[in-house]
Structure formats: structure tokens, C-alpha cells
Design a protein around this motif. Structure first.
Motif, short mmCIF file in Angstrom:
data_model
loop_
_atom_site.label_atom_id
_atom_site.label_comp_id
_atom_site.label_asym_id
_atom_site.label_seq_id
_atom_site.Cartn_x
_atom_site.Cartn_y
_atom_site.Cartn_z
N ASP A 48 -5.72 22.71 -7.40
CA ASP A 48 -6.47 21.74 -8.19
C ASP A 48 -5.70 20.42 -8.35
N ALA A 49 -4.38 20.52 -8.50
CA ALA A 49 -3.57 19.31 -8.65
C ALA A 49 -3.58 18.49 -7.37
N CYS A 50 -3.49 19.16 -6.22
CA CYS A 50 -3.55 18.46 -4.93
C CYS A 50 -4.91 17.78 -4.77
N ARG A 51 -5.95 18.47 -5.15
CA ARG A 51 -7.30 17.92 -5.04
C ARG A 51 -7.43 16.67 -5.92
N ALA A 52 -6.87 16.74 -7.14
CA ALA A 52 -6.99 15.62 -8.07
C ALA A 52 -6.25 14.38 -7.59
N GLU A 53 -5.11 14.58 -6.93
CA GLU A 53 -4.33 13.43 -6.47
C GLU A 53 -4.61 13.05 -5.03
N GLY A 54 -5.53 13.77 -4.40
CA GLY A 54 -5.91 13.46 -3.03
C GLY A 54 -4.86 13.86 -2.01
N ARG A 55 -4.05 14.84 -2.34
CA ARG A 55 -3.02 15.29 -1.40
C ARG A 55 -3.61 16.31 -0.43
N PRO A 56 -3.43 16.13 0.88
CA PRO A 56 -3.94 17.10 1.85
C PRO A 56 -3.24 18.44 1.69
N MET A 90 0.85 -1.19 0.00
CA MET A 90 0.00 0.00 0.00
C MET A 90 0.89 1.25 0.00
N ALA A 91 0.61 2.18 -0.91
CA ALA A 91 1.42 3.38 -1.04
C ALA A 91 1.24 4.28 0.18
N PRO A 92 2.33 4.91 0.63
CA PRO A 92 2.21 5.81 1.79
C PRO A 92 1.35 7.02 1.45
N SER A 93 0.70 7.56 2.46
CA SER A 93 -0.13 8.75 2.25
C SER A 93 0.77 9.94 1.91
N PRO A 94 0.35 10.79 0.98
CA PRO A 94 1.18 11.95 0.62
C PRO A 94 1.28 12.92 1.80
N LEU A 95 2.43 13.60 1.89
CA LEU A 95 2.64 14.57 2.96
C LEU A 95 1.72 15.77 2.76
N LYS A 96 1.25 16.33 3.87
CA LYS A 96 0.37 17.49 3.76
C LYS A 96 1.19 18.70 3.34
N LEU A 97 0.67 19.42 2.36
CA LEU A 97 1.36 20.55 1.78
C LEU A 97 0.80 21.86 2.32
N GLY A 98 1.69 22.75 2.67
CA GLY A 98 1.31 24.12 3.01
C GLY A 98 1.69 25.03 1.87
N LEU A 99 0.70 25.65 1.26
CA LEU A 99 0.93 26.52 0.10
C LEU A 99 0.96 27.97 0.58
N ILE A 100 2.13 28.59 0.51
CA ILE A 100 2.25 30.01 0.83
C ILE A 100 1.92 30.75 -0.46
N ALA A 101 0.70 31.25 -0.56
CA ALA A 101 0.14 31.64 -1.84
C ALA A 101 0.12 33.16 -2.05
N GLY A 102 0.83 33.57 -3.11
CA GLY A 102 0.78 34.95 -3.55
C GLY A 102 -0.21 35.10 -4.70
N GLY A 103 0.05 36.06 -5.59
CA GLY A 103 -0.88 36.33 -6.67
C GLY A 103 -0.64 35.48 -7.89
N GLY A 104 -1.56 35.58 -8.85
CA GLY A 104 -1.44 34.85 -10.11
C GLY A 104 -2.19 33.53 -10.10
N GLN A 105 -1.99 32.76 -11.17
CA GLN A 105 -2.75 31.53 -11.39
C GLN A 105 -2.15 30.29 -10.73
N ILE A 106 -0.85 30.33 -10.43
CA ILE A 106 -0.18 29.11 -9.98
C ILE A 106 -0.76 28.55 -8.68
N PRO A 107 -1.11 29.37 -7.68
CA PRO A 107 -1.73 28.79 -6.48
C PRO A 107 -3.00 27.98 -6.79
N THR A 108 -3.81 28.49 -7.71
CA THR A 108 -5.03 27.77 -8.09
C THR A 108 -4.70 26.46 -8.78
N LEU A 109 -3.69 26.47 -9.64
CA LEU A 109 -3.30 25.25 -10.35
C LEU A 109 -2.80 24.18 -9.37
N ILE A 110 -2.01 24.60 -8.39
CA ILE A 110 -1.51 23.64 -7.41
C ILE A 110 -2.64 23.13 -6.53
#
Length: 276
Positions: A23-31, A1-21
Motif C-alpha cells: 500500500d505504501a508503494c502504491r501511495a508513493e507511486g513506487r513500482p 525533476m526528481a528521479p523515478s523511484p527504483l523498482k522494489l521486489g518484495l519477498i513476501a512471507g506471512g503477516g500484515q507487513i507485506p500488505t502495508l508495504i
């Protein structure tokens, strides 16, 4: 069984990249916990995610929130402009850090970011880069546009790339503009969009080339050069003929839309390896 992904803390500024990350975390089930920076992060970037809002100098409150949320790794992403330190109202931890930040600012952005990353690492957080989370954002060694550079424009690319690299070594920026083989503009603390705005009023820049590359000495987990549709539009408004970006060391937000904008506006857009 694969280990659970580590919980990520996103220090989010402006622009699109925070939203993209997000969505990517949501898609892969990463907390995920988003630490949204007031005045920079868009409210839409935190929609549907565990989050809180922070002012830049609230260092102690931010670290406490990350630990309370169970965060193990931190990613710094999105645009954040350099603050006016004289107007900041830090908490006690921020006040302790402020002298180091001010001293680093006198050296350059890379030195400033080094203080920030060392602070997170000192609290036990791992630092992960945007490129590690979103590898599809990395610029590839290829032509993105239909239009290709002419022989003169290839000369301009080499001149602008060399100038951008020298600027990076001095820790002063990541971009330069060259026209007719002569460097006519260098990025400063105001960023690439401000550089392109200046070029719009410089007749000698018309037909020139924008080049962006990573600072050779910088920690590539933070502050990789980034371009997107706005960069292309601003380059066109400045009368430039194209954009060259360092492949494998820069980010392109929405490559399809960015390439389409280059074709629509008649610019070339290419990713080049260092020395290419």
C-alpha cells in the motif's frame, strides 16, 4: 525533476507487513513486484500488484523473475518459518545454495539470512529494510499503554532485556521472559508466539515481562523484531504483566491497535532504548 523511484521486489512471507508495504508503494507511486512465498504469504497481500508465487527452494526461478520484472532493490519481509531442508525440492540454483543454507542453519538464523542476502546482492540487487520503507513502524522510545511498569516489573524488564540480548549474541532468538527478577523463558526457532504459549503453562511466569530486542550483530535490513496485537493477546493469555521492546530497532504493526489491546487487557507496553 526528481528521479523515478527504483523498482522494489518484495519477498513476501506471512503477516500484515507485506500488505502495508504494498500500500505504501502504491501511495508513493513506487513500482513493485511481489514474490509471494507459497504457504506463508496471504493472497490478499498481492491483490492489485504485479506478482508471482514461489516455493522456498525455487531460487533460480525467483532470481530470474525479479530480473525479468526489472527489480532493482529487494526487501525481505513477513514471517517465514525455517524449512525442513530434507523435504525441499529445489531447482538447480537452489540445489547449489542448499549446502550453504544447511551449514548456516547450524549456526543460527542470522547466519542463514546472511547467506540469503549475499545471494541477492551477488545478483546485483540492493537490499532495503522494512524500516527504511515504513519508518512509522519503528518502535519509539515511549510508553504506548496507559499502564506503567512497577518497580519490580522494571527489574524484570532489565533481566529479560539482558537475556534477550545474550540470546541474540548467540544467534538463537530475540525475546525472553523474566518474572520476579528471574529469567523463566527464552525464544527459540519456533518464535515469540510459541514462547508465550509455553509461558502459559508455567506458573512461575505469571506476572512476568516479555522483552524483545534486535540481535546486536545482525543485518538490520532483515528480520527486525516485530510485535503486534497478537503478541499482546498471547502475552495476556500467558498471564504476563507487560511487554518491553527495543526502540529504534524493532517494528510494531498497527501501533494504535496494539496499544489499545494492551490497555484493554491491562498490560503495559513500552519502547526502550538499549540500556534504558
Amino acid at each position: 525533476m526528481a528521479p523515478s523511484p527504483l523498482k522494489l521486489g518484495l519477498i513476501a512471507g506471512g503477516g500484515q507487513i507485506p500488505t502495508l508495504i504494498r500500500d505504501a508503494c502504491r501511495a508513493e507511486g513506487r513500482p513493485l513486484f511481489i514474490a509471494a512465498l507459497n504457504g506463508f504469504c496471504e493472497p490478499a497481500s498481492v491483490a492489485g500488484a504485479e506478482h508471482d508465487w514461489f516455493d522456498l527452494p525455487q531460487v533460480g526461478r525467483l532470481l530470474k523473475a525479479l530480473k525479468s520484472a526489472g527489480v532493482q532493490q529487494v526487501c525481505l519481509c513477513g514471517h517465514v518459518s525455517k524449512p525442513d531442508f530434507s523435504n525441499l525440492k529445489p531447482d538447480w540454483r537452489g540445489a547449489m545454495l542448499l549446502p550453504k543454507l544447511i551449514k548456516a542453519t547450524l549456526i543460527g538464523d542470522d547466519a542463514l539470512l546472511r547467506v540469503v542476502t549475499e545471494t541477492f546482492e551477488g545478483e546485483g540487487f540492493g537490499i532495503v529494510g522494512v524500516d527504511a520503507l515504513m519508518r512509522d513502524l519503528l518502535v519509539r522510545e515511549q510508553a504506548y499503554s496507559t499502564r506503567q511498569p512497577t518497580e519490580q516489573q522494571e527489574t524484570d524488564i532489565r533481566a529479560a532485556m539482558a537475556a534477550a540480548r545474550d540470546l541474540g549474541i548467540a544467534d538463537r532468538g530475540q525475546a525472553a521472559v523474566a518474572a520476579q527478577g528471574i529469567v523463566v523463558g527464552l525464544e527459540d526457532d519456533a518464535g515469540t508466539d510459541a514462547l508465550l504459549l509455553r509461558m502459559a503453562s508455567r506458573p512461575e511466569a505469571r506476572g512476568g515481562v516479555l522483552a524483545k530486542c534486535v540481535k546486536p550483530q545482525q543485518d538490520r535490513r532483515v528480520d527486525l523484531p516485530t510485535i503486534g496485537v497478537t503478541t499482546v493477546e498471547n502475552a495476556a493469555a500467558a498471564g504476563l504483566s507487560g511487554i518491553a521492546v527495543e526502540a529504534g530497532a524493532a517494528l510494531m504493526v498497527d501501533a494504535a491497535a496494539t496499544a489499545a489491546a494492551a490497555d484493554r487487557l491491562g498490560l503495559f507496553l513500552i519502547g526502550l532504548r538499549h540500556g534504558g
